[in-house]
Scaffold this motif. Structure first.
Motif, PDB file in Angstrom:
ATOM      1  N   PHE A  58      46.918  36.186  47.815  1.00  0.00           N
ATOM      2  CA  PHE A  58      48.008  37.149  47.874  1.00  0.00           C
ATOM      3  C   PHE A  58      48.290  37.779  46.519  1.00  0.00           C
ATOM      4  O   PHE A  58      48.663  38.949  46.435  1.00  0.00           O
ATOM      5  N   THR A  59      48.075  37.050  45.443  1.00  0.00           N
ATOM      6  CA  THR A  59      48.212  37.620  44.105  1.00  0.00           C
ATOM      7  C   THR A  59      47.108  38.642  43.869  1.00  0.00           C
ATOM      8  O   THR A  59      47.359  39.742  43.370  1.00  0.00           O
ATOM      9  N   VAL A  60      45.887  38.302  44.244  1.00  0.00           N
ATOM     10  CA  VAL A  60      44.765  39.234  44.101  1.00  0.00           C
ATOM     11  C   VAL A  60      45.022  40.503  44.920  1.00  0.00           C
ATOM     12  O   VAL A  60      44.843  41.619  44.435  1.00  0.00           O
ATOM     13  N   ALA A  61      45.460  40.327  46.168  1.00  0.00           N
ATOM     14  CA  ALA A  61      45.717  41.478  47.033  1.00  0.00           C
ATOM     15  C   ALA A  61      46.821  42.364  46.466  1.00  0.00           C
ATOM     16  O   ALA A  61      46.714  43.600  46.485  1.00  0.00           O
ATOM     17  N   ALA A  62      47.885  41.760  45.953  1.00  0.00           N
ATOM     18  CA  ALA A  62      48.988  42.537  45.390  1.00  0.00           C
ATOM     19  C   ALA A  62      48.552  43.299  44.146  1.00  0.00           C
ATOM     20  O   ALA A  62      48.911  44.470  43.964  1.00  0.00           O
ATOM     21  N   LEU A  63      47.759  42.668  43.291  1.00  0.00           N
ATOM     22  CA  LEU A  63      47.268  43.348  42.099  1.00  0.00           C
ATOM     23  C   LEU A  63      46.310  44.476  42.464  1.00  0.00           C
ATOM     24  O   LEU A  63      46.360  45.562  41.875  1.00  0.00           O
ATOM     25  N   ALA A  64      45.451  44.227  43.438  1.00  0.00           N
ATOM     26  CA  ALA A  64      44.523  45.268  43.887  1.00  0.00           C
ATOM     27  C   ALA A  64      45.296  46.479  44.384  1.00  0.00           C
ATOM     28  O   ALA A  64      44.975  47.627  44.036  1.00  0.00           O
ATOM     29  N   ARG A  65      46.315  46.248  45.166  1.00  0.00           N
ATOM     30  CA  ARG A  65      47.127  47.345  45.698  1.00  0.00           C
ATOM     31  C   ARG A  65      47.813  48.108  44.570  1.00  0.00           C
ATOM     32  O   ARG A  65      47.804  49.337  44.543  1.00  0.00           O
ATOM     33  N   ALA A  66      48.396  47.395  43.624  1.00  0.00           N
ATOM     34  CA  ALA A  66      49.101  48.030  42.505  1.00  0.00           C
ATOM     35  C   ALA A  66      48.154  48.862  41.636  1.00  0.00           C
ATOM     36  O   ALA A  66      48.573  49.857  41.043  1.00  0.00           O
ATOM     37  N   LEU A  67      46.888  48.457  41.587  1.00  0.00           N
ATOM     38  CA  LEU A  67      45.903  49.147  40.745  1.00  0.00           C
ATOM     39  C   LEU A  67      45.036  50.134  41.522  1.00  0.00           C
ATOM     40  O   LEU A  67      44.174  50.792  40.939  1.00  0.00           O
ATOM     41  N   GLY A  68      45.237  50.226  42.829  1.00  0.00           N
ATOM     42  CA  GLY A  68      44.442  51.147  43.632  1.00  0.00           C
ATOM     43  C   GLY A  68      43.006  50.693  43.835  1.00  0.00           C
ATOM     44  O   GLY A  68      42.109  51.519  43.993  1.00  0.00           O
ATOM     45  N   LEU A  69      42.791  49.383  43.836  1.00  0.00           N
ATOM     46  CA  LEU A  69      41.461  48.828  44.056  1.00  0.00           C
ATOM     47  C   LEU A  69      41.374  48.276  45.470  1.00  0.00           C
ATOM     48  O   LEU A  69      42.346  47.733  45.983  1.00  0.00           O
ATOM     49  N   SER A  70      40.219  48.376  46.075  1.00  0.00           N
ATOM     50  CA  SER A  70      40.043  47.759  47.386  1.00  0.00           C
ATOM     51  C   SER A  70      39.550  46.328  47.191  1.00  0.00           C
ATOM     52  O   SER A  70      38.878  46.014  46.199  1.00  0.00           O
ATOM     53  N   LEU A  71      39.878  45.480  48.135  1.00  0.00           N
ATOM     54  CA  LEU A  71      39.398  44.103  48.062  1.00  0.00           C
ATOM     55  C   LEU A  71      37.876  44.047  48.150  1.00  0.00           C
ATOM     56  O   LEU A  71      37.248  43.186  47.537  1.00  0.00           O
TER      57      LEU A  71
END
Length: 94
Positions: A58-71
């Motif tokens: 969930f931390t990875v997903a939240a950071l990805a979203r904040a940075l505009g990166l896809s998982l």
């Protein structure tokens, strides 16, 4: 409960992930991105420097979203080492 020590590969994966986050953050502040992701700036700092090489999903997903990166991008960039997993990497990037 005692945590199993990380392998060198797991530490390298964490370092790759941290470098990717730093690159994606660009000129934006650590505090700005951490707030957008709902994590502390210290958590982001630890991840970026490799001191927290295995953050939660969930931390990875939240950071990805904040940075505009896809998982999917993160998996391709971080999950497989230089030594291979070529077929799986190709399947994920297709």
């Amino acid at each position: 409960m005692v945590r199993t020590p990380l392998t060198p590969w797991e530490r390298q994966r964490g370092e790759r992930f941290g470098a990717l986050l730093r690159e994606a953050r660009g000129d934006r502040s650590m505090v700005e991105i951490a707030a957008a992701a709902g994590v502390s700036a210290e958590t982001l700092r630890k991840i970026e420097t490799g001191r927290a090489p295995t953050p939660s999903f969930f931390t990875v997903a939240a950071l990805a979203r904040a940075l505009g990166l896809s998982l999917d991008e993160l998996v391709v960039a971080c999950a497989y080492g230089d030594e291979g997993e070529g077929e799986e990497r190709q399947a994920l990037s297709a």
